[in-house]
Design an enzyme around this catalytic site. Structure first.
Site, short mmCIF file in Angstrom:
data_model
loop_
_atom_site.label_atom_id
_atom_site.label_comp_id
_atom_site.label_asym_id
_atom_site.label_seq_id
_atom_site.Cartn_x
_atom_site.Cartn_y
_atom_site.Cartn_z
N GLY A 45 0.82 -1.20 0.00
CA GLY A 45 0.00 0.00 0.00
C GLY A 45 0.85 1.24 0.00
O GLY A 45 1.99 1.24 0.50
N GLY A 47 0.20 5.67 0.28
CA GLY A 47 -0.69 6.82 0.39
C GLY A 47 0.08 8.11 0.37
O GLY A 47 1.28 8.16 0.06
N THR A 48 -0.60 9.19 0.74
CA THR A 48 0.01 10.51 0.72
C THR A 48 1.05 10.65 1.81
O THR A 48 2.10 11.26 1.59
CB THR A 48 -1.07 11.58 0.90
OG1 THR A 48 -2.10 11.38 -0.08
CG2 THR A 48 -0.48 12.97 0.71
N SER A 51 3.67 4.63 3.53
CA SER A 51 3.67 3.43 2.70
C SER A 51 3.56 2.23 3.63
O SER A 51 4.07 2.25 4.75
CB SER A 51 4.95 3.34 1.87
OG SER A 51 5.06 4.44 0.99
N ASP A 157 -11.79 9.95 8.04
CA ASP A 157 -11.47 9.38 6.73
C ASP A 157 -12.12 8.00 6.59
O ASP A 157 -11.45 7.03 6.20
CB ASP A 157 -9.96 9.29 6.55
CG ASP A 157 -9.56 9.16 5.08
OD1 ASP A 157 -10.39 9.49 4.20
OD2 ASP A 157 -8.42 8.74 4.79
#
Length: 551
Positions: A45, A47-48, A51, A157
């Site tokens: 994975g 993301g912003t 990781s 989120d």
């Protein structure tokens, strides 16, 4: 934000690409302690802000166990990292909320170790779920939300990629508290710090910092217990960067002394008293300071200018000011632009025009949290409502249920907040949206009125169980029409046509219980997608809904 996506195929034994191998090597170099405990097999994975990697550790009993290693980017704020860890340690590990096993920190790198749960992506399973699966899914999601809301945690989120789902084993796990915030009565002390920094700075602490200033991260390893491993970590000296080595004192001591304030009070013959220079306003380039309120000085007009002779020593020159008439006293001039004083209670009248009125210009820019994923943001987030609570998580859960009942994912997809708000209006109605916005101090203007849609009709139409509104039938006609497209004994004359495939799909859906969706499901959906956060159902109330009778 950061997610733990789908499980690796073939139990993680797929071939690792060159880029992933380089990322794994970089992680080993950044945090050398990992190599003594984990064998990192893959990157699962990204993301912003982080990781996620899949790692294996040899336990004390000789078995191998998988873990998810979340590597946060070095620019993440230390308070944000500590707050995420506190959420995982205090609220995690039960009630469908992911826990934490360990945390590694090396300089500005942080790795959070969590249990690994095999799961499938939402896209892979959304077309295979029965209605009972959907009932179980949303029940366990609300169960996790009720648990974290009891601690005063706002996840911010909520989306399918952050709620891991194992369809075969019926396991669930809420992950990723990187954007979490606290309520007014939160039990998370670090979330209170995050809230104070957000309100003071007007931004999100979770965003990467652009400053190059070094800071000392807090001791994160003290928050979690160490895992049981087969070997002890090797002692290795931490890597020192060039900036660290150059921080030693190499400047002469004299420069530091000169840079310090003058403390001597002795005066010599050639020294002057400079203490008053900082207090008296000085003119720039010799012009008169118009900002000074001191009275004008009167000068005797009989005083004449004495010109120095050419042979005069420059060191002994004396200058006498030119006699001038006294300048009139002027009022102080303020060069700063000030907004006109306008009654803030006035109603703006510049909408639908090509100008901006003074009412809008006089209003201060309102700062409110906007963290979250587009398509799952609540109306109060889209309109920048400053008072946001746990109801924004409930709205996101309602969007997930809307995708499950309609079979469409993602359901909302907009490029900005205004388009996202327009998409909500097309489902919930423009009049209802405007009224709800007024309850939390926002004014929404829509160019035309959009009617509120019936949720059952909408979901069944998108699933293909009802005729489309584009057909000749009116919405009232197909609201009460039968499920099948036509009589079963009527031959279509087009073997293998789209109509046959549609009927076959309807038959498959009937086997999964989609022909018997109770009204309670759409009633819960309507209450989850309540436009007013004050009246929106809570997670605790939703778990007591008749839809979950028997669970």
């Amino acid at each position: 934000m950061d997610v733990i996506p789908s499980v690796c195929k073939n139990n993680g034994r797929r071939k690792v690409s060159k880029d992933v191998e380089m990322d794994i090597e970089y992680l080993y170099e950044a945090v050398p302690q990992l190599s003594t405990v984990f064998h990192i097999r893959d990157k699962i994975g990204e993301g912003t802000f982080s990781s996620v990697y899949l790692g294996e550790a040899l336990m004390a009993d000789g078995r191998k166990e998988k873990f998810a290693l979340k590597h946060l980017i070095p620019t993440s704020h230390p308070v944000r990292i500590a707050a995420e860890l506190q959420c995982l340690t205090v609220a995690g590990g039960r009630e469908n909320v992911m826990g934490v096993t360990y945390c590694f920190r090396q300089n500005d790198h942080c790795v959070i170790v969590m249990p690994y749960m095999e799961h499938q992506t939402f896209v892979e399973v959304i077309g295979l779920l029965s209605f009972e699966d959907v009932r179980q899914y949303i029940y366990h999601l609300l169960k996790a939300l009720r648990h974290i809301h009891q601690f005063g945690i706002i996840h911010r989120d909520i989306k399918p990629t952050n709620f891991l789902y194992n369809h075969l084993e019926k396991k669930f796990a809420l992950v990723d508290f990187g954007l979490a915030q606290g309520t007014a009565d939160t039990q998370m002390e670090l979330l209170k710090v995050v809230k104070q920094k957000t309100q003071k700075g007007g931004g999100s602490v979770g965003k990467p910092e652009t400053s190059n200033r070094k800071r000392a991260p807090p001791d994160l390893t003290s928050l979690v217990p160490p895992p049981q491993t087969h070997s002890h970590p090797k002692t290795s000296a931490p890597h020192s960067s060039s900036s660290t080595s150059s921080s030693s004192s190499t400047k002469p001591t004299a420069k530091r002394v000169l840079a310090s304030p003058v403390t001597s009070t002795s005066r010599t013959k050639n020294t002057k008293d400079l203490s008053g220079l900082c207090r008296t306003p000085r003119a720039v380039f010799g012009e008169r300071n118009l900002n000074s309120c001191a009275p004008a000085r009167t000068i005797d007009p009989t005083v004449e200018l004495v010109k120095p002779s050419k042979t005069e020593d420059p060191a002994n020159r004396r200058f006498i000011s030119i006699p001038r008439r006294p300048l009139p006293v002027r009022t102080p001039v303020n060069n700063k632009r000030t907004n006109p004083t306008v009654n803030l209670g006035l109603t703006c009248s510049c909408h639908t025009t090509d100008r901006v009125c003074n009412v809008c210009m006089s209003r201060k820019q309102q700062v409110a949290p906007r963290a979250g994923t587009p398509g799952f943001r609540a109306p109060e987030v889209l309109t920048k409502c400053p008072n946001q609570g746990t109801a924004i998580d409930i709205w996101s859960a309602g969007v997930i249920l809307l995708s499950l009942l309609s079979g469409r994912y993602p359901f909302f997809k907009a490029s900005d907040d205004l388009i996202a708000l327009t998409q909500i209006m097309t489902i919930r109605g423009s009049k209802e949206t405007i009224q709800a916005a007024g309850t939390f101090g926002k004014s929404v203007v829509c160019s035309r009125e959009l009617p509120r849609q019936d949720l059952r009709t909408l979901c069944e139409t998108l699933r293909g169980r009802r005729p489309s509104p584009d057909d000749e039938a009116t919405p009232q006609d197909y609201r009460d029409s039968p499920v099948s497209a036509g009589p079963a004994d009527e031959p279509s004359g087009r073997g293998g046509s789209e109509d046959d495939r549609g009927l076959a799909e309807v038959g498959v859906q009937d086997e999964r219980g989609w022909n018997q969706v109770p009204d309670e499901a759409y009633d819960l959906l309507d209450r989850l997608l309540d436009l007013n956060p004050a009246t929106r159902i809570t997670a605790k109330q939703a778990l007591e809904h008749p839809l979950f009778a028997g669970l």
